[in-house]
Design a protein around this motif. Structure first.
Motif, PDB file in Angstrom:
ATOM      1  N   ASP A 110     -44.037  58.137  24.658  1.00  0.00           N
ATOM      2  CA  ASP A 110     -44.121  59.299  25.543  1.00  0.00           C
ATOM      3  C   ASP A 110     -43.893  60.614  24.811  1.00  0.00           C
ATOM      4  N   VAL A 111     -43.625  60.546  23.515  1.00  0.00           N
ATOM      5  CA  VAL A 111     -43.543  61.771  22.715  1.00  0.00           C
ATOM      6  C   VAL A 111     -44.431  61.572  21.483  1.00  0.00           C
ATOM      7  N   ILE A 112     -45.470  62.412  21.357  1.00  0.00           N
ATOM      8  CA  ILE A 112     -46.399  62.300  20.239  1.00  0.00           C
ATOM      9  C   ILE A 112     -46.290  63.578  19.415  1.00  0.00           C
ATOM     10  N   VAL A 113     -46.162  63.410  18.121  1.00  0.00           N
ATOM     11  CA  VAL A 113     -46.024  64.562  17.246  1.00  0.00           C
ATOM     12  C   VAL A 113     -47.308  64.746  16.451  1.00  0.00           C
ATOM     13  N   VAL A 114     -47.866  65.964  16.485  1.00  0.00           N
ATOM     14  CA  VAL A 114     -49.092  66.246  15.735  1.00  0.00           C
ATOM     15  C   VAL A 114     -48.915  67.546  14.964  1.00  0.00           C
ATOM     16  N   GLU A 115     -49.840  67.766  14.033  1.00  0.00           N
ATOM     17  CA  GLU A 115     -49.830  69.022  13.287  1.00  0.00           C
ATOM     18  C   GLU A 115     -50.786  69.999  13.930  1.00  0.00           C
ATOM     19  N   ARG A 116     -50.387  71.245  13.877  1.00  0.00           N
ATOM     20  CA  ARG A 116     -51.196  72.305  14.438  1.00  0.00           C
ATOM     21  C   ARG A 116     -52.512  72.459  13.663  1.00  0.00           C
ATOM     22  N   GLY A 117     -53.574  72.799  14.398  1.00  0.00           N
ATOM     23  CA  GLY A 117     -54.827  73.164  13.758  1.00  0.00           C
ATOM     24  C   GLY A 117     -55.760  72.026  13.397  1.00  0.00           C
ATOM     25  N   LYS A 118     -55.303  70.803  13.461  1.00  0.00           N
ATOM     26  CA  LYS A 118     -56.174  69.670  13.151  1.00  0.00           C
ATOM     27  C   LYS A 118     -56.530  68.954  14.451  1.00  0.00           C
ATOM     28  N   PRO A 119     -57.793  68.507  14.565  1.00  0.00           N
ATOM     29  CA  PRO A 119     -58.189  67.870  15.814  1.00  0.00           C
ATOM     30  C   PRO A 119     -57.355  66.633  16.148  1.00  0.00           C
ATOM     31  N   VAL A 120     -57.102  66.495  17.423  1.00  0.00           N
ATOM     32  CA  VAL A 120     -56.273  65.392  17.914  1.00  0.00           C
ATOM     33  C   VAL A 120     -57.117  64.512  18.826  1.00  0.00           C
ATOM     34  N   ARG A 121     -56.917  63.232  18.720  1.00  0.00           N
ATOM     35  CA  ARG A 121     -57.549  62.310  19.667  1.00  0.00           C
ATOM     36  C   ARG A 121     -56.462  61.390  20.217  1.00  0.00           C
ATOM     37  N   LEU A 122     -56.213  61.511  21.499  1.00  0.00           N
ATOM     38  CA  LEU A 122     -55.243  60.641  22.151  1.00  0.00           C
ATOM     39  C   LEU A 122     -56.012  59.554  22.893  1.00  0.00           C
ATOM     40  N   ASN A 123     -55.762  58.330  22.554  1.00  0.00           N
ATOM     41  CA  ASN A 123     -56.457  57.207  23.183  1.00  0.00           C
ATOM     42  C   ASN A 123     -55.562  56.580  24.244  1.00  0.00           C
ATOM     43  N   PHE A 124     -55.900  56.859  25.489  1.00  0.00           N
ATOM     44  CA  PHE A 124     -55.099  56.320  26.589  1.00  0.00           C
ATOM     45  C   PHE A 124     -55.652  54.965  27.005  1.00  0.00           C
ATOM     46  N   VAL A 125     -54.773  53.982  27.121  1.00  0.00           N
ATOM     47  CA  VAL A 125     -55.159  52.650  27.585  1.00  0.00           C
ATOM     48  C   VAL A 125     -54.313  52.332  28.809  1.00  0.00           C
ATOM     49  N   ARG A 126     -54.982  52.250  29.953  1.00  0.00           N
ATOM     50  CA  ARG A 126     -54.234  52.010  31.192  1.00  0.00           C
ATOM     51  C   ARG A 126     -54.212  50.518  31.492  1.00  0.00           C
ATOM     52  N   ALA A 127     -53.024  49.963  31.508  1.00  0.00           N
ATOM     53  CA  ALA A 127     -52.862  48.523  31.694  1.00  0.00           C
ATOM     54  C   ALA A 127     -52.224  48.220  33.036  1.00  0.00           C
ATOM     55  N   GLU A 128     -52.633  48.942  34.062  1.00  0.00           N
ATOM     56  CA  GLU A 128     -52.111  48.684  35.407  1.00  0.00           C
ATOM     57  C   GLU A 128     -53.099  49.266  36.405  1.00  0.00           C
ATOM     58  N   SER A 129     -52.970  48.864  37.661  1.00  0.00           N
ATOM     59  CA  SER A 129     -53.891  49.365  38.676  1.00  0.00           C
ATOM     60  C   SER A 129     -53.207  50.339  39.617  1.00  0.00           C
ATOM     61  N   ALA A 130     -51.932  50.644  39.372  1.00  0.00           N
ATOM     62  CA  ALA A 130     -51.206  51.577  40.235  1.00  0.00           C
ATOM     63  C   ALA A 130     -51.946  52.915  40.296  1.00  0.00           C
ATOM     64  N   LEU A 131     -52.156  53.416  41.518  1.00  0.00           N
ATOM     65  CA  LEU A 131     -52.893  54.663  41.719  1.00  0.00           C
ATOM     66  C   LEU A 131     -52.286  55.830  40.965  1.00  0.00           C
ATOM     67  N   CYS A 132     -50.979  55.795  40.864  1.00  0.00           N
ATOM     68  CA  CYS A 132     -50.239  56.902  40.267  1.00  0.00           C
ATOM     69  C   CYS A 132     -50.788  57.321  38.903  1.00  0.00           C
ATOM     70  N   SER A 133     -51.150  56.364  38.091  1.00  0.00           N
ATOM     71  CA  SER A 133     -51.533  56.691  36.712  1.00  0.00           C
ATOM     72  C   SER A 133     -53.045  56.789  36.528  1.00  0.00           C
ATOM     73  N   GLU A 134     -53.781  56.913  37.632  1.00  0.00           N
ATOM     74  CA  GLU A 134     -55.235  56.906  37.553  1.00  0.00           C
ATOM     75  C   GLU A 134     -55.805  58.066  36.735  1.00  0.00           C
ATOM     76  N   GLN A 185     -49.306  64.433  31.884  1.00  0.00           N
ATOM     77  CA  GLN A 185     -48.744  63.814  33.083  1.00  0.00           C
ATOM     78  C   GLN A 185     -49.830  63.202  33.948  1.00  0.00           C
ATOM     79  N   CYS A 186     -49.416  62.408  34.917  1.00  0.00           N
ATOM     80  CA  CYS A 186     -50.360  61.906  35.909  1.00  0.00           C
ATOM     81  C   CYS A 186     -50.612  63.027  36.915  1.00  0.00           C
ATOM     82  N   GLN A 187     -51.547  62.802  37.847  1.00  0.00           N
ATOM     83  CA  GLN A 187     -51.924  63.918  38.712  1.00  0.00           C
ATOM     84  C   GLN A 187     -50.806  64.375  39.640  1.00  0.00           C
ATOM     85  N   MET A 188     -49.846  63.511  39.926  1.00  0.00           N
ATOM     86  CA  MET A 188     -48.737  63.941  40.779  1.00  0.00           C
ATOM     87  C   MET A 188     -47.516  64.368  39.969  1.00  0.00           C
TER      88      MET A 188
END
Ligand SMILES: [Cu+2]
Length: 125
Positions: free
Chosen positions: A54-78, A112-115
């Motif tokens: 839940d905490v990702i550290v990156v360097e400024r100025g270089k492109p970032v790619r965050l790969n989200f993998v959702r392993a649940e069907s709970a609406l909250c994290s849609e 964050q999630c939408q809520m």
């Protein structure tokens, strides 16, 4: 109160203090995104009852790619939102969804999630 009761009570208070420190006050070091061949700083984030890591550290100025993998069907994290970078994405269950952007300013930015119930943080150094 008998001495052993006092001891148990103090032990309980100490345990509570440790838990509070660990979960709310302790500074989590975060996970540094790894640089891949395409020049992206990449991190894989598991979405299941929260974001891991839940905490990702990156360097400024270089492109970032965050790969989200959702392993649940709970609406909250849609959905996942990165309001500071004007990014959002729908996360179909079981799919890897990349979000790409260039962090052009240092600081700490939430995702964050939408809520706003699930939260994570991007630290730009
Ligand atoms: Cu939510």
């Amino acid at each position: 109160m008998t001495p052993d009761r006092v001891f148990v009570t103090l032990g309980g208070l100490a345990a509570v203090a440790v838990i509070v420190w660990f979960f709310w006050l302790g500074k989590r070091p975060g996970v540094k995104a790894s640089l891949t061949s395409g020049g992206y700083q990449e991190a894989m984030i598991l979405v299941k009852g929260g974001y891991t890591p839940d905490v990702i550290v990156v360097e400024r100025g270089k492109p970032v790619r965050l790969n989200f993998v959702r392993a649940e069907s709970a609406l909250c994290s849609e959905m996942v939102l990165l309001p500071d970078f004007k990014k959002s994405a729908r996360l179909p269950e079981g799919e890897t969804v990349p979000i790409e952007f260039i962090p052009d300013k240092p600081g700490e930015f939430e995702f964050q999630c939408q809520m706003g119930m699930l939260r994570g943080k991007l630290v730009v150094e």
